[in-house]
Design an enzyme around this catalytic site. Structure first.
Site, PDB file in Angstrom:
ATOM      1  N   GLY A  70       0.834  -1.206   0.000  1.00 28.73           N
ATOM      2  CA  GLY A  70       0.000   0.000   0.000  1.00 28.73           C
ATOM      3  C   GLY A  70       0.866   1.252   0.000  1.00 28.73           C
ATOM      4  O   GLY A  70       0.588   2.223  -0.715  1.00 28.73           O
ATOM      5  N   THR A  71       1.915   1.222   0.808  1.00 33.09           N
ATOM      6  CA  THR A  71       2.804   2.381   0.932  1.00 33.09           C
ATOM      7  C   THR A  71       3.385   2.782  -0.423  1.00 33.09           C
ATOM      8  O   THR A  71       3.400   3.965  -0.773  1.00 33.09           O
ATOM      9  CB  THR A  71       3.944   2.054   1.929  1.00 33.09           C
ATOM     10  OG1 THR A  71       3.346   1.754   3.191  1.00 33.09           O
ATOM     11  CG2 THR A  71       4.926   3.200   2.083  1.00 33.09           C
ATOM     12  N   ASN A 150      -7.127   5.383   9.795  1.00 33.14           N
ATOM     13  CA  ASN A 150      -6.754   4.096  10.391  1.00 33.14           C
ATOM     14  C   ASN A 150      -6.724   4.111  11.913  1.00 33.14           C
ATOM     15  O   ASN A 150      -6.707   3.064  12.535  1.00 33.14           O
ATOM     16  CB  ASN A 150      -5.391   3.640   9.852  1.00 33.14           C
ATOM     17  CG  ASN A 150      -4.350   4.719   9.936  1.00 33.14           C
ATOM     18  OD1 ASN A 150      -4.476   5.767   9.294  1.00 33.14           O
ATOM     19  ND2 ASN A 150      -3.326   4.496  10.739  1.00 33.14           N
ATOM     20  N   GLN A 180      -7.845   1.441   4.210  1.00 29.78           N
ATOM     21  CA  GLN A 180      -8.739   0.949   5.277  1.00 29.78           C
ATOM     22  C   GLN A 180     -10.213   0.935   4.846  1.00 29.78           C
ATOM     23  O   GLN A 180     -11.073   0.541   5.632  1.00 29.78           O
ATOM     24  CB  GLN A 180      -8.591   1.805   6.546  1.00 29.78           C
ATOM     25  CG  GLN A 180      -7.225   1.728   7.206  1.00 29.78           C
ATOM     26  CD  GLN A 180      -6.973   0.415   7.951  1.00 29.78           C
ATOM     27  OE1 GLN A 180      -7.858  -0.422   8.106  1.00 29.78           O
ATOM     28  NE2 GLN A 180      -5.746   0.222   8.386  1.00 29.78           N
ATOM     29  N   SER A 200      -4.424  -2.019  -0.460  1.00 28.29           N
ATOM     30  CA  SER A 200      -3.387  -2.934   0.025  1.00 28.29           C
ATOM     31  C   SER A 200      -3.996  -4.300   0.282  1.00 28.29           C
ATOM     32  O   SER A 200      -5.149  -4.399   0.733  1.00 28.29           O
ATOM     33  CB  SER A 200      -2.797  -2.356   1.312  1.00 28.29           C
ATOM     34  OG  SER A 200      -1.925  -3.290   1.904  1.00 28.29           O
ATOM     35  N   GLY A 201      -3.202  -5.355   0.036  1.00 30.70           N
ATOM     36  CA  GLY A 201      -3.728  -6.720   0.155  1.00 30.70           C
ATOM     37  C   GLY A 201      -4.002  -7.175   1.573  1.00 30.70           C
ATOM     38  O   GLY A 201      -4.997  -7.838   1.853  1.00 30.70           O
ATOM     39  N   HIS A 202      -3.117  -6.791   2.514  1.00 30.76           N
ATOM     40  CA  HIS A 202      -3.177  -7.461   3.815  1.00 30.76           C
ATOM     41  C   HIS A 202      -4.239  -6.926   4.761  1.00 30.76           C
ATOM     42  O   HIS A 202      -4.392  -7.442   5.861  1.00 30.76           O
ATOM     43  CB  HIS A 202      -1.795  -7.485   4.476  1.00 30.76           C
ATOM     44  CG  HIS A 202      -1.265  -6.178   4.955  1.00 30.76           C
ATOM     45  ND1 HIS A 202      -1.088  -5.906   6.286  1.00 30.76           N
ATOM     46  CD2 HIS A 202      -0.849  -5.075   4.297  1.00 30.76           C
ATOM     47  CE1 HIS A 202      -0.569  -4.699   6.420  1.00 30.76           C
ATOM     48  NE2 HIS A 202      -0.417  -4.169   5.229  1.00 30.76           N
ATOM     49  N   THR A 238       9.984  -7.041 -11.718  1.00 31.19           N
ATOM     50  CA  THR A 238       9.146  -8.229 -11.941  1.00 31.19           C
ATOM     51  C   THR A 238       8.020  -8.280 -10.909  1.00 31.19           C
ATOM     52  O   THR A 238       8.251  -8.137  -9.715  1.00 31.19           O
ATOM     53  CB  THR A 238      10.019  -9.503 -11.827  1.00 31.19           C
ATOM     54  OG1 THR A 238      11.119  -9.339 -12.715  1.00 31.19           O
ATOM     55  CG2 THR A 238       9.236 -10.749 -12.182  1.00 31.19           C
ATOM     56  N   CYS A 325       1.512   1.394  13.139  1.00 32.10           N
ATOM     57  CA  CYS A 325       2.705   1.942  12.498  1.00 32.10           C
ATOM     58  C   CYS A 325       3.378   2.982  13.379  1.00 32.10           C
ATOM     59  O   CYS A 325       4.503   3.369  13.120  1.00 32.10           O
ATOM     60  CB  CYS A 325       2.348   2.532  11.143  1.00 32.10           C
ATOM     61  SG  CYS A 325       1.539   1.311  10.125  1.00 32.10           S
TER      62      CYS A 325
HETATM   63  N1  PLP Z   1      -2.689   3.651   4.505  1.00 33.62           N
HETATM   64  C1  PLP Z   1      -3.401   3.286   5.584  1.00 33.62           C
HETATM   65  C2  PLP Z   1      -4.621   4.077   5.938  1.00 33.62           C
HETATM   66  C3  PLP Z   1      -3.000   2.194   6.350  1.00 33.62           C
HETATM   67  O1  PLP Z   1      -3.709   1.855   7.431  1.00 33.62           O
HETATM   68  C4  PLP Z   1      -1.838   1.485   5.965  1.00 33.62           C
HETATM   69  C5  PLP Z   1      -1.349   0.347   6.779  1.00 33.62           C
HETATM   70  O2  PLP Z   1      -1.565   0.295   7.986  1.00 33.62           O
HETATM   71  C6  PLP Z   1      -1.151   1.895   4.814  1.00 33.62           C
HETATM   72  C7  PLP Z   1      -1.603   2.970   4.119  1.00 33.62           C
HETATM   73  C8  PLP Z   1       0.092   1.185   4.361  1.00 33.62           C
HETATM   74  O3  PLP Z   1      -0.207  -0.020   3.688  1.00 33.62           O
HETATM   75  P1  PLP Z   1       0.912  -1.153   3.595  1.00 33.62           P
HETATM   76  O4  PLP Z   1       1.067  -1.730   4.962  1.00 33.62           O
HETATM   77  O5  PLP Z   1       0.370  -2.159   2.623  1.00 33.62           O
HETATM   78  O6  PLP Z   1       2.146  -0.523   3.097  1.00 33.62           O
END
Ligand code: PLP
Length: 378
Positions: A70-71, A150, A180, A200-202, A238, A325
């Site tokens: 996601g980042t 988040n 989120q 983001s996948g997770h 890749t 985070c």
């Molecule tokens: N943006 C939000 C609102 C999130 O909550 C998070 C992860 O906690 C991210 C971005 C980052 O995603 P990733 O962990 O896949 O880099």
């Protein structure tokens, strides 16, 4: 019994996701850029995953780019947009409560000389669309607003804000961090004025280490990483085919359940709030309106979040203090919301998933009450 209430940090990968990843790793391990049969097989799997993610967003597959997480999706969007728009202006608008994945790139852009203005939102709602639009001028090249905060669960009306922003300046690009919100909060991307949107996948029972960026047709962003031309050259290198397929599978699994889960979460959230309010000295920071029911920020007055977190952990209940985070650091986000330090220092985040059960919340509240009594005594 283990009780996992930290789904905002990450979710457990679902069985079909694990199965799909394993299948792709063992059978479709070719490089999707290779021209031979092995490559074509991998490319086919990758394109199928792209269709699945696009299906979840109800947009066309060619507008989806896979990213390493996601980042990096957010990074590619923000830097890519600003660099593409450099000649048009230097003003960027955002909320002050973005995740570090958006906040820190914006800080970097500020160091480079861009004029970054961050609006501190109220948890109790305001007319975000007019506020953002009111600040947009002919020099505004980018507006960045997250879909769901988040830490507090606050929902920002991103479609409405994007429309107001475009009305003020049709050239301004609009990015939304939907990490989120994706598969949890309904939104309509197809007819919206959102140019860029990150997922983001997770957070949706998919794997960690895979993300996606929607780039609207006609919205131009430029690469900020250079290498092979994969993923529209925005995320070169890749592709992680197995995890892209895992993300695709997660979307296929979650999509049909999203509505049912949203209702379940709304009921559970209400139930949890009532039970927390019945415990002495507790407080809830998350707003009642315009909030994702998946996330609840709460605490016990006078008990530091880390102490409470470890008390819960010792009883196998997992939550996070503020955002996962921020790792024990004072929450910049809660400060930007204007939450006094005393409360912010005591805030924990409970975040649910479709798997969360009422009995788990009962146990959580039981332990929360016990914590209030026993931590104070000691
Ligand atoms: N943006 C939000 C609102 C999130 O909550 C998070 C992860 O906690 C991210 C971005 C980052 O995603 P990733 O962990 O896949 O880099």
């Amino acid at each position: 019994m283990e009780i996992y209430l930290d789904n905002g940090a990450t979710t457990k990968p679902s069985k079909p996701v694990i199965r799909r990843i394993t299948e792709v790793l063992s059978e479709n391990w070719g490089n999707p850029s290779s021209l031979h049969q092995k490559g074509i097989q991998a490319e086919t799997a990758l394109e199928e995953a792209r269709e699945q993610v696009a299906g979840g967003l109800k947009i066309s597959a060619e507008t989806v780019r896979f990213s390493p997480n996601g980042t990096s999706a957010i990074h590619g969007a923000l830097f890519g947009a600003v660099r593409a728009m450099r000649r048009r202006g230097d003003k960027i608008l955002s909320t002050a409560v973005e995740h570090a994945a958006a906040h820190n790139p914006l800080q970097e852009l500020a160091k480079e000389g861009y004029k970054v203005e961050m609006l501190s939102p109220s948890l109790h709602g305001q007319d975000f669309a007019s506020e953002f639009a009111g600040k947009v001028d002919e020099k505004t090249i980018l507006v960045n607003v997250m879909m769901v905060n988040n830490e507090t669960g606050q929902i920002f009306p991103v479609e409405e804000i994007a429309t107001a922003v475009k009305r003020a300046n049709a050239q301004t690009l609009f990015h939304c961090d939907a990490v989120q919100g994706f598969m949890k909060i309904p939104f309509s991307l197809k007819r919206s004025n959102i140019d860029l949107l990150s997922v983001s996948g997770h957070k949706i029972h998919g794997p960690k280490g895979i993300g996606g960026l929607y780039v609207k047709k006609g919205a131009r962003i430029v690469p900020t990483m250079f290498g092979g031309g994969q993923e529209g050259a925005i995320f070169p290198g890749t592709e992680n085919v197995a995890f892209a397929c895992g993300l695709g599978e997660a979307v296929v699994q979650q999509g049909p359940k999203a509505e049912e889960f949203l209702k379940k979460m709304t009921d559970l959230n209400r139930y949890l709030r009532q039970n927390i309010q019945a415990i002495n000295d507790t407080f809830i920071l998350s707003p009642t309106a315009q909030a994702s029911p998946y996330i609840l920020s709460l605490g016990i007055k006078g008990i530091r979040s880390e102490i409470l977190l470890h008390f819960l952990e010792a009883r196998r209940i997992y939550v996070s203090s503020g955002s996962a985070c921020s790792r024990g650091k004072k929450s910049r986000v809660l400060a930007a919301y204007g939450i006094p330090d005393k409360l912010a220092d005591s805030a924990i985040r409970v975040s649910m998933s479709g798997d969360t059960m009422r009995e788990e919340l009962d146990r959580f509240c039981e332990v929360l009450e016990e914590a209030g009594k026993s931590i104070r005594r000691s």
